[in-house]
Design a protein around this motif. Sequence first.
Motif, short mmCIF file in Angstrom:
data_model
loop_
_atom_site.label_atom_id
_atom_site.label_comp_id
_atom_site.label_asym_id
_atom_site.label_seq_id
_atom_site.Cartn_x
_atom_site.Cartn_y
_atom_site.Cartn_z
N PRO A 1 6.08 8.47 5.93
CA PRO A 1 5.76 7.15 5.39
C PRO A 1 6.64 6.05 5.95
O PRO A 1 6.21 4.94 6.13
N GLU A 2 7.94 6.36 6.21
CA GLU A 2 8.81 5.33 6.72
C GLU A 2 8.47 4.94 8.13
O GLU A 2 8.67 3.82 8.57
N ARG A 3 7.91 5.88 8.90
CA ARG A 3 7.46 5.53 10.27
C ARG A 3 6.35 4.52 10.20
O ARG A 3 6.28 3.56 10.95
N LEU A 4 5.45 4.72 9.21
CA LEU A 4 4.38 3.75 9.01
C LEU A 4 4.92 2.44 8.52
O LEU A 4 4.35 1.38 8.80
N GLU B 1 0.83 -1.21 0.00
CA GLU B 1 0.00 0.00 0.00
C GLU B 1 0.86 1.26 0.00
O GLU B 1 0.59 2.22 -0.74
N ARG B 2 1.92 1.27 0.79
CA ARG B 2 2.81 2.45 0.83
C ARG B 2 3.54 2.63 -0.49
O ARG B 2 3.74 3.76 -0.96
N ALA B 3 3.93 1.50 -1.11
CA ALA B 3 4.60 1.60 -2.40
C ALA B 3 3.67 2.19 -3.45
O ALA B 3 4.07 3.02 -4.28
N ALA B 4 2.39 1.79 -3.43
CA ALA B 4 1.42 2.31 -4.39
C ALA B 4 1.18 3.80 -4.18
O ALA B 4 1.07 4.57 -5.14
N ARG B 5 1.13 4.23 -2.92
CA ARG B 5 0.94 5.66 -2.64
C ARG B 5 2.16 6.47 -3.08
O ARG B 5 2.03 7.56 -3.64
N ARG B 6 3.33 5.92 -2.86
CA ARG B 6 4.55 6.61 -3.26
C ARG B 6 4.60 6.78 -4.77
O ARG B 6 5.02 7.82 -5.29
N VAL C 1 15.12 -7.87 1.81
CA VAL C 1 15.04 -8.11 0.37
C VAL C 1 13.69 -7.62 -0.18
O VAL C 1 13.63 -6.97 -1.23
N VAL C 2 12.62 -7.93 0.54
CA VAL C 2 11.28 -7.51 0.11
C VAL C 2 11.19 -5.99 0.08
O VAL C 2 10.66 -5.40 -0.89
N ARG C 3 11.68 -5.30 1.12
CA ARG C 3 11.65 -3.84 1.14
C ARG C 3 12.44 -3.27 -0.04
O ARG C 3 11.99 -2.33 -0.71
N HIS C 4 13.61 -3.83 -0.30
CA HIS C 4 14.45 -3.32 -1.40
C HIS C 4 13.76 -3.50 -2.75
O HIS C 4 13.81 -2.60 -3.60
N ARG C 5 13.10 -4.64 -2.95
CA ARG C 5 12.42 -4.89 -4.23
C ARG C 5 11.27 -3.94 -4.47
O ARG C 5 10.88 -3.70 -5.62
#
Length: 318
Positions: free
Chosen positions: A313-316, A130-135, A290-294
């Motif tokens: 966003p990173e706090r979330l 969800e955060r990746a989509a918002r970014r 690895v998941v965060r980096h991808r």
Amino acid sequence: MNIDPMMVLASFGIGIVVGLTGMGGGALMTPVLVLFFGIPPLTAVSSDLVAAAVMKPVGSFVHLRRGTVSLGLVKWLVVGSVPSAFCGVLLMRMLGDGEQLQHIVQVALGVALLIAATGLAVRAYMRLLERAARRDGTAEPLPVGPPRVKPRILPTIAIGVVGGLVVGMTSVGSGSLIIIALMALYPTLKANSLVGTDLVQAVPLVMSAALGHIFFGDFQLALTASLVIGSVPGAWLGARVSSRAPGGLVRRVLAFVLLASSLKLLGVPTLTTGFALIALALAAPAAWMVVRHRHGFPALASRRRRAPRAAVPERLAS
């Protein structure tokens, strides 16, 4: 009525975790009663549910006042969960009695904890997506004000039915399994609305399950009183400090503890459990990096301190 000071202390600590994360009440309390205090599984489930019926309304009233509850979703969840929670107690009783019943409850509890631990990992991954989509600007805009979603009636009732059965049989699920299902079904709901909706629907759900256990379970007043005396102030304290606590870290530890408890309740040997937990403790952080980096995030969430603009966003993300 004899109050156990050690049980009060243990329930106080669990109450703090519940206040910090909004999860883990039955998932932690019941296995602690079984594994550390030697309480029979059915007695632990019965007393924990009655104690939860006393505690649940407190948090739900707060969310109702703040307008972070989707009453439409609550209505359809309750339609499924209230009767199924009561029926879950009856179903459990039909499966056996005496030692056979205690074994069935213990195995069911172990399976529920394993699902809850897995659900916590799924919940973290869904939040990352969800955060990746918002970014990236591909996410749907979040609603402003009180949550307004169009209920998907049949799937919502189905969540209530399954969640009610699990809660009625194990006391686990009202704060973990159901909220994860809601996240998947209603991705546009904000986090506080998910928590508020889940808390409010859990009040009649837990009360129904508690009533079933008072009539057909193994409810013990002294045990329940010890749980309430410790957990209520613990939950209040946890809620007070939740804004300053590393909630992500607490949830990871909670998932680890749930996994350990589930393996023991399922009869996995201690040595095997130890090796499995050590392997998980070593592999899980590397896999998460690895998941965060991808998905375009720093491998280590602590790097957010070096980039002030990404702080929110990173706090979330933790």
